[in-house]
Design an enzyme around this catalytic site. Sequence first.
Site, PDB file in Angstrom:
ATOM      1  N   ASP A   1       0.838  -1.201   0.000  1.00 25.13           N
ATOM      2  CA  ASP A   1       0.000   0.000   0.000  1.00 25.13           C
ATOM      3  C   ASP A   1       0.876   1.255   0.000  1.00 25.13           C
ATOM      4  O   ASP A   1       1.999   1.236   0.495  1.00 25.13           O
ATOM      5  CB  ASP A   1      -0.889  -0.038   1.251  1.00 25.13           C
ATOM      6  CG  ASP A   1      -2.075   0.906   1.136  1.00 25.13           C
ATOM      7  OD1 ASP A   1      -2.300   1.459   0.042  1.00 25.13           O
ATOM      8  OD2 ASP A   1      -2.764   1.102   2.147  1.00 25.13           O
TER       9      ASP A   1
ATOM     10  N   ARG B   1     -11.633   2.150  -8.803  1.00 30.13           N
ATOM     11  CA  ARG B   1     -10.734   3.293  -9.080  1.00 30.13           C
ATOM     12  C   ARG B   1     -11.024   3.858 -10.469  1.00 30.13           C
ATOM     13  O   ARG B   1     -11.652   3.190 -11.291  1.00 30.13           O
ATOM     14  CB  ARG B   1      -9.290   2.813  -9.005  1.00 30.13           C
ATOM     15  CG  ARG B   1      -8.967   2.378  -7.606  1.00 30.13           C
ATOM     16  CD  ARG B   1      -7.527   2.032  -7.426  1.00 30.13           C
ATOM     17  NE  ARG B   1      -7.333   1.729  -6.021  1.00 30.13           N
ATOM     18  CZ  ARG B   1      -6.230   1.972  -5.333  1.00 30.13           C
ATOM     19  NH1 ARG B   1      -5.189   2.490  -5.934  1.00 30.13           N
ATOM     20  NH2 ARG B   1      -6.155   1.682  -4.064  1.00 30.13           N
TER      21      ARG B   1
ATOM     22  N   HIS C   1       2.585   3.494  -8.856  1.00 22.69           N
ATOM     23  CA  HIS C   1       2.497   2.049  -9.126  1.00 22.69           C
ATOM     24  C   HIS C   1       3.764   1.578  -9.861  1.00 22.69           C
ATOM     25  O   HIS C   1       4.270   0.491  -9.602  1.00 22.69           O
ATOM     26  CB  HIS C   1       1.254   1.728  -9.946  1.00 22.69           C
ATOM     27  CG  HIS C   1      -0.032   2.052  -9.220  1.00 22.69           C
ATOM     28  ND1 HIS C   1      -0.260   1.662  -7.913  1.00 22.69           N
ATOM     29  CD2 HIS C   1      -1.150   2.729  -9.606  1.00 22.69           C
ATOM     30  CE1 HIS C   1      -1.460   2.088  -7.528  1.00 22.69           C
ATOM     31  NE2 HIS C   1      -2.021   2.745  -8.537  1.00 22.69           N
TER      32      HIS C   1
ATOM     33  N   LEU D   1      11.661 -19.644  -4.936  1.00 24.82           N
ATOM     34  CA  LEU D   1      10.519 -18.936  -4.351  1.00 24.82           C
ATOM     35  C   LEU D   1       9.264 -19.163  -5.183  1.00 24.82           C
ATOM     36  O   LEU D   1       9.307 -19.085  -6.411  1.00 24.82           O
ATOM     37  CB  LEU D   1      10.823 -17.426  -4.341  1.00 24.82           C
ATOM     38  CG  LEU D   1       9.685 -16.534  -3.862  1.00 24.82           C
ATOM     39  CD1 LEU D   1       9.568 -16.589  -2.342  1.00 24.82           C
ATOM     40  CD2 LEU D   1       9.908 -15.089  -4.311  1.00 24.82           C
TER      41      LEU D   1
ATOM     42  N   LEU E   1      -6.811  -5.554   7.290  1.00 25.48           N
ATOM     43  CA  LEU E   1      -6.462  -6.611   6.335  1.00 25.48           C
ATOM     44  C   LEU E   1      -7.069  -6.377   4.947  1.00 25.48           C
ATOM     45  O   LEU E   1      -6.647  -7.012   3.980  1.00 25.48           O
ATOM     46  CB  LEU E   1      -6.916  -7.979   6.863  1.00 25.48           C
ATOM     47  CG  LEU E   1      -6.033  -8.562   7.970  1.00 25.48           C
ATOM     48  CD1 LEU E   1      -6.634  -9.854   8.508  1.00 25.48           C
ATOM     49  CD2 LEU E   1      -4.617  -8.832   7.467  1.00 25.48           C
TER      50      LEU E   1
END
Length: 262
Positions: free
Chosen positions: A32, A83, A49, A143, A207
């Site tokens: 965020d 948005r 972003h 990962l 959350l």
Amino acid sequence: MNKRRPAGSAEKDYRSLLVHENLPGHVAIIMDGNGRWATNRHLPRLAGHRAGIDTVRKIVKIAGELGIRYLTLYAFSVENWRRPKSEVSGLMRLLGTFLRRETKELDRQRVQVSWIGRVDEFPAKVVAELERSRDITVDNDGLRLILALNYGARREIVEAVRSIVSAVGEGQIDAADISEDMVSQYLYTSEISDPDLIVRTSGEMRLSNFLLWQAAYSELWITDILWPDFTENDFCHALYDFQHRARSYGGITGKHGAADKV
Ligand code: FPP
């Protein structure tokens, strides 16, 4: 209290303080603060972003190097459609470009790319990039990067309930056999362990419809740092703090005794 970075040279090198045997298996991040980062610089939100993607790149790399098994990134929520159109389409474009440009490097790092969420509602071009990344990286043993895309935990739970009810209706399962484990098996995350640690940047203490079922016993780590400013050392700071928490899962903690019961 939210975590803040100490000014100047007081900052510790958290990576060197980590105990490798005790790292969280699954870290999930609510990324965020991109918009605020851009606004602070008088830039359009999309620039935030874009800067956020640089942080994604850094955190994926260090998570892989440290040997974290799962990293889930909340990249687009079901609520994000609200948005402005230009921001939504910009985010789609950035995601597509990220996948097109970065898959080769992710593959080199042995990262396996996957996602949770209803990407069938995304533009076909983005879905194609996602599928391409997944297919290229499917055999990687490093990962596992899970992008939460068009993800909403309540929607995920509703879909699981629908599937379970329909399986009961068809006689495949007995209602009396429905258990927590079974519900977990019907979630998007059926093959992934629950997050041990959830990190949220930019200070909000909630959350936001992220992994609500899976977060039952997750440790939360919230920082005021905006996502584009979040560094590898901040990530290691979260891991370091995680290693110094006593997890009791509702019982009595070994570390601090009954007073720490949650
Ligand atoms: C929240 O910041 C962030 C998002 C809604 C999108 C996160 C997306 C990225 C980091 C880029 C794409 C991701 C990948 C994996 C390639 P905000 O806009 O809500 O910030 P604000 O609260 O300051 O307005």
